[in-house]
Design a protein around this motif. Structure first.
Motif, PDB file in Angstrom:
ATOM      1  N   VAL A   1       0.903  -1.304   0.041  1.00 34.86           N
ATOM      2  CA  VAL A   1       0.099   0.075   0.006  1.00 34.86           C
ATOM      3  C   VAL A   1       0.855   1.218  -0.048  1.00 34.86           C
ATOM      4  CG1 VAL A   1      -2.018  -1.159   1.111  1.00 34.86           C
ATOM      5  CG2 VAL A   1      -0.345  -0.001   2.357  1.00 34.86           C
ATOM      6  N   SER A   2       2.081   1.312   0.443  1.00 35.91           N
ATOM      7  CA  SER A   2       2.946   2.492   0.561  1.00 35.91           C
ATOM      8  C   SER A   2       2.173   3.706   1.142  1.00 35.91           C
ATOM      9  CB  SER A   2       3.327   3.104  -0.878  1.00 35.91           C
ATOM     10  OG  SER A   2       4.204   1.997  -1.735  1.00 35.91           O
ATOM     11  N   ALA A   3       1.776   3.538   2.323  1.00 38.62           N
ATOM     12  CA  ALA A   3       1.031   4.608   3.249  1.00 38.62           C
ATOM     13  C   ALA A   3       2.032   5.325   3.975  1.00 38.62           C
ATOM     14  CB  ALA A   3       0.380   3.635   4.240  1.00 38.62           C
ATOM     15  N   ILE A   4       3.478   5.052   4.041  1.00 40.04           N
ATOM     16  CA  ILE A   4       4.605   5.824   4.753  1.00 40.04           C
ATOM     17  C   ILE A   4       5.689   6.088   3.780  1.00 40.04           C
ATOM     18  CG2 ILE A   4       3.758   5.323   6.980  1.00 40.04           C
ATOM     19  CD1 ILE A   4       5.649   3.132   7.289  1.00 40.04           C
ATOM     20  N   GLY A   5       6.550   6.970   4.047  1.00 35.36           N
ATOM     21  CA  GLY A   5       7.863   7.152   3.199  1.00 35.36           C
ATOM     22  C   GLY A   5       8.729   7.869   4.080  1.00 35.36           C
ATOM     23  N   PHE A   6      10.010   8.191   3.285  1.00 37.38           N
ATOM     24  CA  PHE A   6      10.927   9.074   3.708  1.00 37.38           C
ATOM     25  C   PHE A   6      10.833  10.394   3.445  1.00 37.38           C
ATOM     26  CE2 PHE A   6      13.493   4.864   3.836  1.00 37.38           C
ATOM     27  CZ  PHE A   6      13.978   5.241   5.097  1.00 37.38           C
ATOM     28  N   GLU A   7      10.980  11.299   4.227  1.00 37.26           N
ATOM     29  CA  GLU A   7      10.850  12.510   4.027  1.00 37.26           C
ATOM     30  C   GLU A   7      12.034  13.335   4.382  1.00 37.26           C
ATOM     31  OE1 GLU A   7       7.713  15.636   5.510  1.00 37.26           O
ATOM     32  OE2 GLU A   7       9.561  15.764   6.388  1.00 37.26           O
ATOM     33  N   GLY A   8      12.649  14.581   3.717  1.00 37.40           N
ATOM     34  CA  GLY A   8      13.804  15.245   4.029  1.00 37.40           C
ATOM     35  C   GLY A   8      15.091  14.688   3.762  1.00 37.40           C
ATOM     36  N   ARG A   9      16.138  15.353   4.065  1.00 39.99           N
ATOM     37  CA  ARG A   9      17.385  14.755   3.746  1.00 39.99           C
ATOM     38  C   ARG A   9      18.139  15.109   5.043  1.00 39.99           C
ATOM     39  NH1 ARG A   9      19.034  14.764  -1.614  1.00 39.99           N
ATOM     40  NH2 ARG A   9      17.218  14.944  -3.004  1.00 39.99           N
ATOM     41  N   GLY A  10      19.276  14.408   5.161  1.00 40.98           N
ATOM     42  CA  GLY A  10      20.665  14.671   6.035  1.00 40.98           C
ATOM     43  C   GLY A  10      19.846  14.607   7.456  1.00 40.98           C
ATOM     44  N   PHE A  11      20.078  15.321   8.274  1.00 40.74           N
ATOM     45  CA  PHE A  11      19.507  15.438   9.829  1.00 40.74           C
ATOM     46  C   PHE A  11      18.148  15.360   9.972  1.00 40.74           C
ATOM     47  CE2 PHE A  11      24.127  16.845  10.895  1.00 40.74           C
ATOM     48  CZ  PHE A  11      24.498  15.833  11.279  1.00 40.74           C
ATOM     49  N   THR A  12      17.462  16.029   8.844  1.00 43.51           N
ATOM     50  CA  THR A  12      16.050  16.061   9.076  1.00 43.51           C
ATOM     51  C   THR A  12      15.201  14.787   8.519  1.00 43.51           C
ATOM     52  OG1 THR A  12      15.766  17.301   6.975  1.00 43.51           O
ATOM     53  CG2 THR A  12      16.119  18.676   8.890  1.00 43.51           C
ATOM     54  N   ARG A  13      15.842  14.092   7.609  1.00 44.80           N
ATOM     55  CA  ARG A  13      15.326  12.843   7.135  1.00 44.80           C
ATOM     56  C   ARG A  13      14.460  12.002   8.194  1.00 44.80           C
ATOM     57  NH1 ARG A  13      15.336  10.188   2.254  1.00 44.80           N
ATOM     58  NH2 ARG A  13      15.974   7.760   2.450  1.00 44.80           N
ATOM     59  N   ARG A  14      13.355  11.744   7.875  1.00 44.31           N
ATOM     60  CA  ARG A  14      12.337  10.772   8.581  1.00 44.31           C
ATOM     61  C   ARG A  14      11.386  10.256   8.045  1.00 44.31           C
ATOM     62  NH1 ARG A  14       7.701  13.683  10.951  1.00 44.31           N
ATOM     63  NH2 ARG A  14       7.238  15.139   9.377  1.00 44.31           N
ATOM     64  N   VAL A  15      10.743   9.145   8.538  1.00 45.71           N
ATOM     65  CA  VAL A  15       9.843   8.483   7.990  1.00 45.71           C
ATOM     66  C   VAL A  15       8.237   8.952   8.581  1.00 45.71           C
ATOM     67  CG1 VAL A  15       8.590   6.172   8.006  1.00 45.71           C
ATOM     68  CG2 VAL A  15      11.207   6.240   8.031  1.00 45.71           C
ATOM     69  N   CYS A  16       7.491   9.047   7.792  1.00 42.15           N
ATOM     70  CA  CYS A  16       6.129   9.619   8.087  1.00 42.15           C
ATOM     71  C   CYS A  16       5.055   9.493   7.073  1.00 42.15           C
ATOM     72  CB  CYS A  16       6.269  11.219   8.435  1.00 42.15           C
ATOM     73  SG  CYS A  16       7.178  12.202   7.002  1.00 42.15           S
ATOM     74  N   THR A  17       3.885   9.693   7.369  1.00 45.50           N
ATOM     75  CA  THR A  17       2.868   9.672   6.398  1.00 45.50           C
ATOM     76  C   THR A  17       2.899  10.930   5.597  1.00 45.50           C
ATOM     77  OG1 THR A  17       1.367  10.718   7.884  1.00 45.50           O
ATOM     78  CG2 THR A  17       1.372   8.263   7.842  1.00 45.50           C
ATOM     79  N   PRO A  18       2.240  10.857   4.431  1.00 44.55           N
ATOM     80  CA  PRO A  18       2.313  12.156   3.569  1.00 44.55           C
ATOM     81  C   PRO A  18       1.924  13.500   4.400  1.00 44.55           C
ATOM     82  CG  PRO A  18       1.613  10.317   2.367  1.00 44.55           C
ATOM     83  CD  PRO A  18       1.397   9.840   3.790  1.00 44.55           C
ATOM     84  N   PHE A  19       2.397  14.358   4.492  1.00 42.81           N
ATOM     85  CA  PHE A  19       2.191  15.393   5.316  1.00 42.81           C
ATOM     86  C   PHE A  19       1.813  15.415   6.875  1.00 42.81           C
ATOM     87  CE2 PHE A  19       0.668  16.016   0.754  1.00 42.81           C
ATOM     88  CZ  PHE A  19       1.499  17.090   0.325  1.00 42.81           C
ATOM     89  N   ASP A  20       2.340  14.333   7.083  1.00 42.86           N
ATOM     90  CA  ASP A  20       2.030  13.890   8.732  1.00 42.86           C
ATOM     91  C   ASP A  20       0.484  13.671   9.016  1.00 42.86           C
ATOM     92  OD1 ASP A  20       4.611  13.537   9.930  1.00 42.86           O
ATOM     93  OD2 ASP A  20       4.857  15.654   9.743  1.00 42.86           O
TER      94      ASP A  20
END
Ligand code: SF4
Ligand code: SF4
Ligand code: FES
Length: 239
Positions: free
Chosen positions: A142-161
Motif C-alpha cells: 500500500v505505500s502508506a508511509i515514506g521517507f521525507e527530508g534529507r540529512g539530519f532532518t530525514r525521517r519516516v512519516c505519512t504524507p504531510f504527517d
C-alpha cells in the motif's frame, strides 16, 4: 538451484546462487548484527551493521553482508579488529542519534560497544532503517508511509504527517521495526497506530468473536482478492 561452496570464519559452508552472505550465515547460526534486514523485503543496506570482510582471489574488502551475493570460493570473516571498529562507530552514531532505545543498548552490550561522548546527541527514536517503509510497500502493498527530508532532518512519516488514507492499520510495520518504535494499541474495539495518526475499527471473527481484522484491512482485501467477507474475517484458528 546451483550450489555455492565458500568459507565463513574458517568454516566450510554451502549456499545457493542468488543468496546473500547474511542469509547463509543465519542458516548456519553464525551471528552477524543486522538492523535493516528482513527476509521478507529487498535489502537496503542502510545501517551498515552487517559489514563483513570478503576475500575473493587476491582482493579483500569490506562489504555489507545483507546484499552481497555468495560465490564459489570466497572467504568471509565476520569479526576482526577492522570490522569491530567500523561496527562500533556505526552503532555509536546510531546511539547518538537515538540515545534512548533499549534495543540499541542491548546490541551495544552484546558487541561490547560503549557510547561515544564526543558524538553530538540528538533526540530521535528512528534509526532510518526503512524496514517499515519497505514492508508497507513490498509486503502489504500500500505505500502508506515514506521517507521525507534529507540529512539530519530525514525521517519516516505519512504524507504531510496526516492520517494516511492508504494505511490499513495492519501493524506489519510495527512487527518489523527493529527498535520497537511503532506503537500499536487495541482499545475499545479499535486498533490505534499513533505514529501514523491512524486508527481503524476492529471486526470480530464470525466464528469465535476474536477481534481480528480492521475495517480498512477488510476493504483492502475485498478489493484485492474479491473473496467474500465471511471468508476474510474468519480468524486463522477458525479456518
Ligand atoms: S500499518 Fe499502515 S503503514 Fe504500517 S504496514 Fe500496515 S498499511 Fe503500512
Ligand atoms: S520507524 Fe522503525 S522500522 Fe521504520 S525506519 Fe524507523 S527504525 Fe526503521
Ligand atoms: S543489515 Fe546490512 S546494511 Fe543493514
Amino acid at each position: 538451484m546451483e550450489k555455492v561452496r565458500f568459507v565463513i570464519d574458517g568454516k566450510e559452508v554451502e549456499g545457493y546462487k542468488g543468496e546473500t552472505i547474511l542469509q547463509v550465515a543465519r542458516r548456519y547460526n553464525i551471528f552477524i548484527p543486522a538492523l535493516c534486514y528482513h527476509e521478507e523485503v529487498k535489502p537496503y543496506s542502510a545501517c551498515r551493521m552487517c559489514l563483513v570482510q570478503v576475500k575473493k582471489g587476491k582482493r579483500t574488502r569490506l562489504v555489507t553482508s545483507c546484499d552481497y551475493p555468495v560465490s564459489e570460493g570466497i572467504e568471509v570473516t565476520t569479526r576482526n579488529e577492522l570490522i569491530d571498529k567500523c561496527r562500533k562507530v556505526v552503532l555509536q552514531l546510531l546511539m547518538a542519534r537515538c540515545p534512548n532505545l533499549p534495543k540499541l543498548r542491548e546490541l551495544a552490550q552484546k558487541l561490547g560497544v560503549e557510547e561515544q561522548p564526543r558524538f553530538v546527541k540528538s533526540n530521535d527514536d528512528c534509526i532510518l532503517c526503512g524496514l517499515c517503509v519497505r514492508t508497507c510497500e513490498q509486503v502489504v502493498g500500500v505505500s502508506a508511509i515514506g521517507f521525507e527530508g534529507r540529512g539530519f532532518t530525514r525521517r519516516v512519516c505519512t504524507p504531510f504527517d496526516e492520517e494516511s488514507p492508504q494505511c490499513i492499520v495492519c501493524g506489519a510495520c510495527a512487527v518489523v521495526c527493529p527498535v520497537d518504535v511503532i506503537p500499536i494499541e487495541e482499545k475499545d474495539g479499535y486498533r490505534i497506530m499513533p505514529r501514523w495518526n491512524k486508527e481503524s475499527k476492529l471486526i470480530p471473527c464470525p466464528k469465535c468473536g476474536r477481534l481480528y481484522l480492521t475495517e480498512d484491512q477488510l476493504k483492502f482485501l475485498r478489493e484485492k482478492t474479491g473473496l467474500p467477507e465471511e471468508e476474510l474475517t474468519t480468524c486463522p484458528d477458525c479456518r
